[in-house]
Design a protein around this motif. Structure first.
Motif, PDB file in Angstrom:
ATOM      1  N   GLN A 169      -0.374   9.578 -14.915  1.00 28.47           N
ATOM      2  CA  GLN A 169      -1.402   8.676 -14.411  1.00 28.47           C
ATOM      3  C   GLN A 169      -1.970   7.780 -15.507  1.00 28.47           C
ATOM      4  O   GLN A 169      -2.603   6.754 -15.219  1.00 28.47           O
ATOM      5  CB  GLN A 169      -2.535   9.492 -13.773  1.00 28.47           C
ATOM      6  CG  GLN A 169      -2.152  10.187 -12.462  1.00 28.47           C
ATOM      7  CD  GLN A 169      -1.877   9.209 -11.332  1.00 28.47           C
ATOM      8  OE1 GLN A 169      -2.373   8.091 -11.344  1.00 28.47           O
ATOM      9  NE2 GLN A 169      -1.075   9.626 -10.365  1.00 28.47           N
TER      10      GLN A 169
ATOM     11  N   LYS B 168       2.192   1.726  -3.587  1.00 27.79           N
ATOM     12  CA  LYS B 168       1.155   2.248  -4.474  1.00 27.79           C
ATOM     13  C   LYS B 168       0.879   3.726  -4.209  1.00 27.79           C
ATOM     14  O   LYS B 168       0.680   4.512  -5.150  1.00 27.79           O
ATOM     15  CB  LYS B 168      -0.130   1.440  -4.293  1.00 27.79           C
ATOM     16  CG  LYS B 168      -0.064   0.037  -4.876  1.00 27.79           C
ATOM     17  CD  LYS B 168      -1.390  -0.690  -4.722  1.00 27.79           C
ATOM     18  CE  LYS B 168      -1.354  -2.076  -5.350  1.00 27.79           C
ATOM     19  NZ  LYS B 168      -2.636  -2.790  -5.212  1.00 27.79           N
ATOM     20  N   SER B 169       0.900   4.097  -2.924  1.00 28.76           N
ATOM     21  CA  SER B 169       0.680   5.501  -2.573  1.00 28.76           C
ATOM     22  C   SER B 169       1.790   6.382  -3.129  1.00 28.76           C
ATOM     23  O   SER B 169       1.535   7.467  -3.665  1.00 28.76           O
ATOM     24  CB  SER B 169       0.593   5.648  -1.049  1.00 28.76           C
ATOM     25  OG  SER B 169       0.452   6.999  -0.681  1.00 28.76           O
ATOM     26  N   ARG B 170       3.032   5.896  -3.017  1.00 32.25           N
ATOM     27  CA  ARG B 170       4.169   6.686  -3.537  1.00 32.25           C
ATOM     28  C   ARG B 170       4.118   6.761  -5.063  1.00 32.25           C
ATOM     29  O   ARG B 170       4.410   7.806  -5.649  1.00 32.25           O
ATOM     30  CB  ARG B 170       5.479   6.054  -3.074  1.00 32.25           C
ATOM     31  CG  ARG B 170       6.714   6.795  -3.569  1.00 32.25           C
ATOM     32  CD  ARG B 170       7.982   6.344  -2.863  1.00 32.25           C
ATOM     33  NE  ARG B 170       9.172   6.918  -3.460  1.00 32.25           N
ATOM     34  CZ  ARG B 170       9.588   8.154  -3.275  1.00 32.25           C
ATOM     35  NH1 ARG B 170       8.882   8.975  -2.508  1.00 32.25           N
ATOM     36  NH2 ARG B 170      10.692   8.591  -3.842  1.00 32.25           N
ATOM     37  N   LEU B 171       3.714   5.675  -5.712  1.00 29.44           N
ATOM     38  CA  LEU B 171       3.580   5.695  -7.168  1.00 29.44           C
ATOM     39  C   LEU B 171       2.534   6.723  -7.598  1.00 29.44           C
ATOM     40  O   LEU B 171       2.762   7.485  -8.545  1.00 29.44           O
ATOM     41  CB  LEU B 171       3.194   4.307  -7.679  1.00 29.44           C
ATOM     42  CG  LEU B 171       4.292   3.243  -7.701  1.00 29.44           C
ATOM     43  CD1 LEU B 171       3.687   1.875  -8.012  1.00 29.44           C
ATOM     44  CD2 LEU B 171       5.365   3.583  -8.726  1.00 29.44           C
ATOM     45  N   ASN B 172       1.414   6.740  -6.926  1.00 35.02           N
ATOM     46  CA  ASN B 172       0.359   7.705  -7.257  1.00 35.02           C
ATOM     47  C   ASN B 172       0.846   9.142  -7.095  1.00 35.02           C
ATOM     48  O   ASN B 172       0.501  10.028  -7.888  1.00 35.02           O
ATOM     49  CB  ASN B 172      -0.863   7.474  -6.369  1.00 35.02           C
ATOM     50  CG  ASN B 172      -1.590   6.183  -6.711  1.00 35.02           C
ATOM     51  OD1 ASN B 172      -1.531   5.720  -7.840  1.00 35.02           O
ATOM     52  ND2 ASN B 172      -2.260   5.605  -5.735  1.00 35.02           N
ATOM     53  N   HIS B 173       1.657   9.361  -6.071  1.00 33.61           N
ATOM     54  CA  HIS B 173       2.177  10.714  -5.809  1.00 33.61           C
ATOM     55  C   HIS B 173       3.186  11.127  -6.875  1.00 33.61           C
ATOM     56  O   HIS B 173       3.117  12.242  -7.415  1.00 33.61           O
ATOM     57  CB  HIS B 173       2.812  10.754  -4.419  1.00 33.61           C
ATOM     58  CG  HIS B 173       3.449  12.083  -4.099  1.00 33.61           C
ATOM     59  ND1 HIS B 173       2.712  13.226  -3.854  1.00 33.61           N
ATOM     60  CD2 HIS B 173       4.768  12.444  -4.007  1.00 33.61           C
ATOM     61  CE1 HIS B 173       3.543  14.238  -3.616  1.00 33.61           C
ATOM     62  NE2 HIS B 173       4.786  13.787  -3.711  1.00 33.61           N
TER      63      HIS B 173
ATOM     64  N   GLN C 262       1.880  11.692 -10.911  1.00 33.49           N
ATOM     65  CA  GLN C 262       0.711  12.538 -11.163  1.00 33.49           C
ATOM     66  C   GLN C 262       0.644  13.000 -12.616  1.00 33.49           C
ATOM     67  O   GLN C 262      -0.444  13.131 -13.188  1.00 33.49           O
ATOM     68  CB  GLN C 262       0.738  13.745 -10.231  1.00 33.49           C
ATOM     69  CG  GLN C 262       0.466  13.385  -8.766  1.00 33.49           C
ATOM     70  CD  GLN C 262       0.415  14.613  -7.875  1.00 33.49           C
ATOM     71  OE1 GLN C 262       0.260  15.726  -8.345  1.00 33.49           O
ATOM     72  NE2 GLN C 262       0.544  14.404  -6.579  1.00 33.49           N
TER      73      GLN C 262
ATOM     74  N   ARG D 220      -0.018  -0.104 -15.092  1.00 32.79           N
ATOM     75  CA  ARG D 220       0.939  -0.759 -14.201  1.00 32.79           C
ATOM     76  C   ARG D 220       0.607  -2.242 -14.091  1.00 32.79           C
ATOM     77  O   ARG D 220      -0.561  -2.632 -14.075  1.00 32.79           O
ATOM     78  CB  ARG D 220       0.898  -0.137 -12.802  1.00 32.79           C
ATOM     79  CG  ARG D 220       1.032   1.362 -12.775  1.00 32.79           C
ATOM     80  CD  ARG D 220       0.793   1.888 -11.365  1.00 32.79           C
ATOM     81  NE  ARG D 220       0.535   3.328 -11.366  1.00 32.79           N
ATOM     82  CZ  ARG D 220       0.142   3.998 -10.303  1.00 32.79           C
ATOM     83  NH1 ARG D 220      -0.044   3.363  -9.152  1.00 32.79           N
ATOM     84  NH2 ARG D 220      -0.081   5.298 -10.379  1.00 32.79           N
TER      85      ARG D 220
ATOM     86  N   GLN E  91       0.825  -1.206   0.000  1.00 33.04           N
ATOM     87  CA  GLN E  91       0.000   0.000   0.000  1.00 33.04           C
ATOM     88  C   GLN E  91       0.862   1.260   0.000  1.00 33.04           C
ATOM     89  O   GLN E  91       0.534   2.255  -0.657  1.00 33.04           O
ATOM     90  CB  GLN E  91      -0.934  -0.006   1.210  1.00 33.04           C
ATOM     91  CG  GLN E  91      -2.023  -1.069   1.143  1.00 33.04           C
ATOM     92  CD  GLN E  91      -2.882  -0.938  -0.107  1.00 33.04           C
ATOM     93  OE1 GLN E  91      -3.263   0.168  -0.515  1.00 33.04           O
ATOM     94  NE2 GLN E  91      -3.188  -2.072  -0.731  1.00 33.04           N
TER      95      GLN E  91
ATOM     96  N   LYS F 202      -4.772   3.894 -22.582  1.00 36.36           N
ATOM     97  CA  LYS F 202      -3.826   3.896 -21.461  1.00 36.36           C
ATOM     98  C   LYS F 202      -2.459   3.434 -21.935  1.00 36.36           C
ATOM     99  O   LYS F 202      -2.327   2.384 -22.548  1.00 36.36           O
ATOM    100  CB  LYS F 202      -4.324   2.954 -20.362  1.00 36.36           C
ATOM    101  CG  LYS F 202      -4.915   3.669 -19.170  1.00 36.36           C
ATOM    102  CD  LYS F 202      -5.043   2.756 -17.984  1.00 36.36           C
ATOM    103  CE  LYS F 202      -4.759   3.524 -16.700  1.00 36.36           C
ATOM    104  NZ  LYS F 202      -4.839   2.671 -15.521  1.00 36.36           N
TER     105      LYS F 202
END
Length: 458
Positions: free
Chosen positions: A320, A309-314, A317, A324, A306, A423
């Motif tokens: 996006q 995934k959070s760091r990837l989303n950040h 940006q 993945r 988790q 995508k």
């Protein structure tokens, strides 16, 4: 793949001038001072529509102590990566001991070597070459870069060499669409290749930078043919130093340029880095579909996953829209998802869209969310049509489209991506404003004031 040609030799034999002549640039420093070039210089040589990477190196065996030793190590890395070595000597100086020492060092690597006898403007070509026949090199060429003597003949020889290289490259790379496996060292690129092939065709050691060149391997996956391109690992700049990865990035960029899809491997245990972002930027700049492969996923706990995934989303940006896939190349998990996504990317990248389809999506997007007013006026979007592939280009016509904010352009881009499942596909929106047919008449009328205004000035 483009060939790499490296220029080597003693200081002050004319290497940089030769580099500038062949690349038709002034990128390399040129002056009559020994040892002026202290770093490698990269350029592109183009002969009869065939391109190659040309590398200018510093002079070997100089007299600058530790600096010379460092330069020699750096030059030898460039020599190891080369497909052809242009060994430059001086007819003015004749054969020196340093020339023989340099040749002995580069000869041991088994690369093709051409001896270029420079500064031979005041000598008969046969006489200029006579002193260097004892070196035992088959291909020798007398020339003068300063006077452009022998340059045309050298280019002709290089053209023949590059054509032969292209033929050999076609036999190994024309198996199917190229899939470039890119990423930092030690993220599992070679392990992924071996897993896909089902055999140990590529060295896979727990040592960063094991792969030093781009390797092309044919792959058949569920009756579909591909060419896997395993590239050398690219370290972030602060870790490159004078090591081999600094030169290997050229091979990686070349692999990106020649691939149809780029698979960027990211180490899940380290998450995404600035170097990964740089590689994404390179692939997108060259309009290549990109798939992010998050490797070593099985090693992580649920909490750690988790966090990743959070760091990837950040960090992603701005990207996006990149798909993945989470895998473990070591255990072979997730490989089917990787190849399914690759097949989809190849299909979508060549999708033929009609003007009617694009215009319908544009109209729906405009109705759902209109652009903001600028000076009391709104931009109007009329119709859209396709403008080509690689990158996929959509041309949008309307009024005051130059006033559209970037945020609205991103909104339109995302809308088109969602509508056609694009995508991972680089997409370029090009806006064209309608031309006012009365603009020229109004301008001409204003340039010539009426006679009445001249007769009755206020």
């Amino acid at each position: 793949m483009s060939a790499v040609i490296t220029i080597v030799g003693r200081p002050n034999v004319g290497k940089s001038m030769l580099f500038n002549t062949l690349t038709d640039t002034r990128d390399a420093l040129v002056a009559d001072l020994p040892g002026l070039t202290r770093d490698r210089q990269y350029g592109e040589i183009s002969l009869q529509d065939i391109t190659a990477t040309l590398v200018d190196t510093g002079g070997m065996l100089g007299d600058e102590g530790e600096l010379t030793e460092l330069m020699d190590d750096q030059i030898m890395q460039a020599v190891e990566e080369a497909d052809l070595l242009l060994f430059v000597v001086s007819a003015k100086d004749g054969l020196l001991g340093d020339d023989e020492a340099i040749l002995n060092r580069i000869r041991s690597l088994g690369k093709p070597i051409w001896v270029l006898v420079n500064k031979s403007e005041n000598k008969d070509p046969d006489m200029a070459l006579a002193d260097f026949y004892q070196l035992g090199i088959e291909t020798m060429h007398a020339m003068s870069t300063a006077h452009r003597r022998g340059i045309a003949e050298l280019k002709e020889k290089l053209t023949g060499f590059l054509k032969q290289q292209n033929k050999q490259s076609e036999t190994t790379t024309d198996f199917g669409p190229g899939l470039a496996i890119i990423g930092r060292p030690n993220v599992g690129k070679s392990t992924l290749v071996n897993r896909l092939l089902g055999e140990n065709r590529v060295l896979a050691y727990d040592l960063p930078g094991t792969t030093r060149d781009s390797i092309h391997l044919p792959l058949v996956w569920e009756d579909n043919r591909y060419t896997l391109i395993d590239t050398a690992g690219v370290r972030r700049r602060s870790k490159i130093g004078e090591g081999i990865e600094k030169f290997s990035i050229i091979k990686t960029i070349d692999a990106i340029k020649h691939a149809q899809v780029c698979l960027l491997l990211i180490d899940a245990t380290e998450s995404i880095t600035d170097q990964d972002m740089h590689l994404i930027g390179l692939a997108v700049y060259h309009a290549k579909p990109v798939l992010l492969v998050i490797n070593k996923w099985d090693h992580l706990s649920e909490d750690h996953k988790q966090q990743v995934k959070s760091r990837l989303n950040h960090k992603l940006q701005a990207f996006q829209w990149l798909p993945r896939v989470y895998t473990s190349a070591l255990h072979g998990s997730g490989l089917r998802h990787v190849m399914e996504r690759v097949a989809l990317l190849l299909e979508r990248a060549n999708m033929e869209l009609t003007a009617n389809q694009l215009t319908n999506v544009l109209n729906e997007a405009y109705k759902a969310h209109q652009p903001p007013l600028v000076q009391g006026l709104s931009s109007q979007l009329k119709y859209a049509h396709p403008g080509g592939h690689h990158p996929m280009r959509i041309i949008i016509h309307g009024k005051r489209v130059d006033k559209l904010p970037d945020s609205y352009k991103r909104y339109l881009e995302n809308t088109f991506r969602d509508a056609f499942d694009l995508k991972g596909i680089p997409l370029v929106l090009q806006f064209k404003a309608g031309r006012n047919p009365f603009a020229d008449k109004t301008k001409k009328k204003s340039e010539f004031p009426s006679r009445r205004s001249n007769k009755h000035p206020k």
